[in-house]
Write a protein that holds these residues in place. Structure first.
Motif, mmCIF file in Angstrom:
data_model
loop_
_atom_site.group_PDB
_atom_site.id
_atom_site.type_symbol
_atom_site.label_atom_id
_atom_site.label_comp_id
_atom_site.label_asym_id
_atom_site.label_seq_id
_atom_site.Cartn_x
_atom_site.Cartn_y
_atom_site.Cartn_z
ATOM 1 N N GLN A 1 38.115 58.381 45.981
ATOM 2 C CA GLN A 1 38.565 57.045 46.317
ATOM 3 C C GLN A 1 37.411 56.059 46.125
ATOM 4 N N LEU A 2 37.744 54.791 45.963
ATOM 5 C CA LEU A 2 36.735 53.770 45.720
ATOM 6 C C LEU A 2 36.282 53.141 47.029
ATOM 7 N N GLN A 3 34.967 53.026 47.190
ATOM 8 C CA GLN A 3 34.439 52.307 48.337
ATOM 9 C C GLN A 3 34.669 50.802 48.167
ATOM 10 N N GLU A 4 34.686 50.109 49.291
ATOM 11 C CA GLU A 4 34.710 48.652 49.248
ATOM 12 C C GLU A 4 33.495 48.168 48.473
ATOM 13 N N GLY A 5 33.686 47.240 47.591
ATOM 14 C CA GLY A 5 32.600 46.732 46.764
ATOM 15 C C GLY A 5 32.522 47.367 45.393
ATOM 16 N N SER A 6 33.336 48.390 45.146
ATOM 17 C CA SER A 6 33.356 48.984 43.811
ATOM 18 C C SER A 6 33.809 47.954 42.781
ATOM 19 N N LEU A 7 33.098 47.911 41.658
ATOM 20 C CA LEU A 7 33.452 46.972 40.598
ATOM 21 C C LEU A 7 34.655 47.450 39.784
ATOM 22 N N CYS A 8 35.202 48.623 40.145
ATOM 23 C CA CYS A 8 36.462 49.073 39.532
ATOM 24 C C CYS A 8 37.684 48.443 40.201
ATOM 25 N N ILE A 9 37.501 47.869 41.383
ATOM 26 C CA ILE A 9 38.621 47.281 42.114
ATOM 27 C C ILE A 9 39.062 45.989 41.424
ATOM 28 N N ASN A 10 40.344 45.901 41.144
ATOM 29 C CA ASN A 10 40.948 44.727 40.478
ATOM 30 C C ASN A 10 40.341 44.444 39.114
ATOM 31 N N ALA A 11 39.758 45.463 38.463
ATOM 32 C CA ALA A 11 39.139 45.279 37.147
ATOM 33 C C ALA A 11 39.963 45.910 36.033
ATOM 34 N N GLY A 12 41.162 46.395 36.360
ATOM 35 C CA GLY A 12 42.005 47.033 35.365
ATOM 36 C C GLY A 12 42.798 46.036 34.536
ATOM 37 N N ASP A 13 43.655 46.573 33.698
ATOM 38 C CA ASP A 13 44.499 45.760 32.822
ATOM 39 C C ASP A 13 45.355 44.816 33.663
ATOM 40 N N PRO A 14 45.245 43.494 33.468
ATOM 41 C CA PRO A 14 46.021 42.550 34.288
ATOM 42 C C PRO A 14 47.524 42.642 34.057
ATOM 43 N N ASP A 15 47.936 43.297 32.987
ATOM 44 C CA ASP A 15 49.371 43.509 32.760
ATOM 45 C C ASP A 15 49.913 44.676 33.573
ATOM 46 N N ILE A 16 49.025 45.422 34.218
ATOM 47 C CA ILE A 16 49.421 46.510 35.111
ATOM 48 C C ILE A 16 49.044 46.081 36.524
ATOM 49 N N LEU A 17 50.035 45.813 37.370
ATOM 50 C CA LEU A 17 49.779 45.296 38.713
ATOM 51 C C LEU A 17 49.883 46.422 39.737
ATOM 52 N N ASP A 18 49.139 46.264 40.850
ATOM 53 C CA ASP A 18 49.272 47.238 41.934
ATOM 54 C C ASP A 18 50.479 46.877 42.796
ATOM 55 N N GLU A 19 50.695 47.644 43.854
ATOM 56 C CA GLU A 19 51.890 47.453 44.684
ATOM 57 C C GLU A 19 51.902 46.104 45.391
ATOM 58 N N TYR A 20 50.747 45.440 45.462
ATOM 59 C CA TYR A 20 50.665 44.135 46.117
ATOM 60 C C TYR A 20 50.715 42.980 45.119
ATOM 61 N N GLY A 21 50.886 43.291 43.853
ATOM 62 C CA GLY A 21 50.932 42.255 42.823
ATOM 63 C C GLY A 21 49.584 41.814 42.327
ATOM 64 N N ASN A 22 48.506 42.534 42.707
ATOM 65 C CA ASN A 22 47.168 42.213 42.244
ATOM 66 C C ASN A 22 46.862 42.972 40.957
ATOM 67 N N PRO A 23 45.855 42.505 40.203
ATOM 68 C CA PRO A 23 45.439 43.290 39.019
ATOM 69 C C PRO A 23 45.074 44.709 39.430
ATOM 70 N N SER A 24 45.396 45.651 38.600
ATOM 71 C CA SER A 24 45.206 47.060 38.935
ATOM 72 C C SER A 24 43.724 47.418 39.030
ATOM 73 N N ASP A 25 43.460 48.491 39.791
ATOM 74 C CA ASP A 25 42.118 49.064 39.825
ATOM 75 C C ASP A 25 41.926 49.975 38.612
ATOM 76 N N ILE A 26 40.682 50.323 38.348
ATOM 77 C CA ILE A 26 40.359 51.359 37.361
ATOM 78 C C ILE A 26 40.225 52.683 38.126
ATOM 79 N N GLY A 27 40.802 53.748 37.578
ATOM 80 C CA GLY A 27 40.717 55.058 38.195
ATOM 81 C C GLY A 27 42.014 55.516 38.806
ATOM 82 N N ALA A 28 42.018 56.793 39.258
ATOM 83 C CA ALA A 28 43.244 57.409 39.766
ATOM 84 C C ALA A 28 43.560 56.991 41.193
ATOM 85 N N LEU A 29 42.519 56.703 41.982
ATOM 86 C CA LEU A 29 42.703 56.487 43.419
ATOM 87 C C LEU A 29 42.165 55.114 43.811
ATOM 88 N N PRO A 30 42.848 54.440 44.716
ATOM 89 C CA PRO A 30 42.374 53.112 45.147
ATOM 90 C C PRO A 30 41.133 53.199 46.015
#
Length: 222
Positions: free
Chosen positions: A193-222
């Protein structure tokens, strides 16, 4: 069904046996060319040749692949019918990374049908061994602690040249890939899982949104 089947492999812990000739790969996808196999939410371990061997279309997402000495690659795309969306996975080298790669693309694969997006590649020798003559979509990934070249074989121009910035101010290449420590919670004990402050958070493809409608994270686990 009209000859079309949608197969799902989900929520498993899959070990790849080192005796591949007797036991095969961890997961072997060889279906009708009209079928889709979705592989999601699994953990792949073991020292066999390949965790997944793909002959037909596979949608591979939100899996963790641990790679170690004995593995050739986590995913092997083989043959002219092999197509894959490889999205939001985490590939981890857990021991000597001197010869380990995440993905092997055979020479006859049509890479127009290969998309590799939003994945973390961590402590590996190289990301991909591409024996085909064409490049492919490789975007919004994190390449960290890679000891060799990112790709052996045909590679997208400008890959790994982090001359731009994303919306978070993180250096990116032309394809929005980054090279930053993902800050796993406890990599030694398998918590990816990603710690708070990880630069993978919200750094994924903006066309792929998470369950909250935010840009997706990079990686398998939030």
């Amino acid at each position: 069904s009209n000859g079309y089947y949608y197969n799902i492999v989900e929520g498993n812990l899959i070990y790849t046996h080192p005796n591949t000739s007797s036991y095969g790969e961890g997961l072997y996808i060889n279906t009708a060319s009209t079928d889709t196999t979705e592989v999601r939410g699994n953990i792949f371990k073991g020292t066999g040749d390949y965790h997944i061997k793909v002959y037909d279309f596979a949608y591979i997402h939100h899996n963790v692949f641990e790679l170690e000495s004995g593995n050739n690659a986590a995913i092997y795309l083989y043959g002219s019918d092999a197509k894959a969306d490889i999205i939001n996975n985490t590939f981890i080298g857990i021991d000597d990374a001197s010869s380990i790669e995440a993905i092997y693309i055979y020479s006859t694969v049509n890479t127009d049908f290969v998309d590799i997006v939003n994945n973390i590649f961590y402590n590996l020798h190289k990301i991909i061994d591409n024996d085909s003559s064409d490049d492919f979509n490789l975007s919004f990934n994190d390449f960290y602690d890679i000891s060799g070249e990112l790709i052996e074989g045909t590679s997208p121009d400008g890959l790994g040249d982090y001359a731009f910035e994303n919306q978070n101010g993180t250096p990116i290449d032309l394809y929005s890939n980054i090279s930053q420590d993902p800050l796993f919670v406890d990599v030694l004990n398998g918590d990816y899982q990603l710690q708070e402050g990880s630069l993978c958070i919200n750094a994924g493809d903006p066309d792929i949104l998470d369950e909250y409608g935010n840009p997706s994270d990079i990686g398998a686990l939030p």
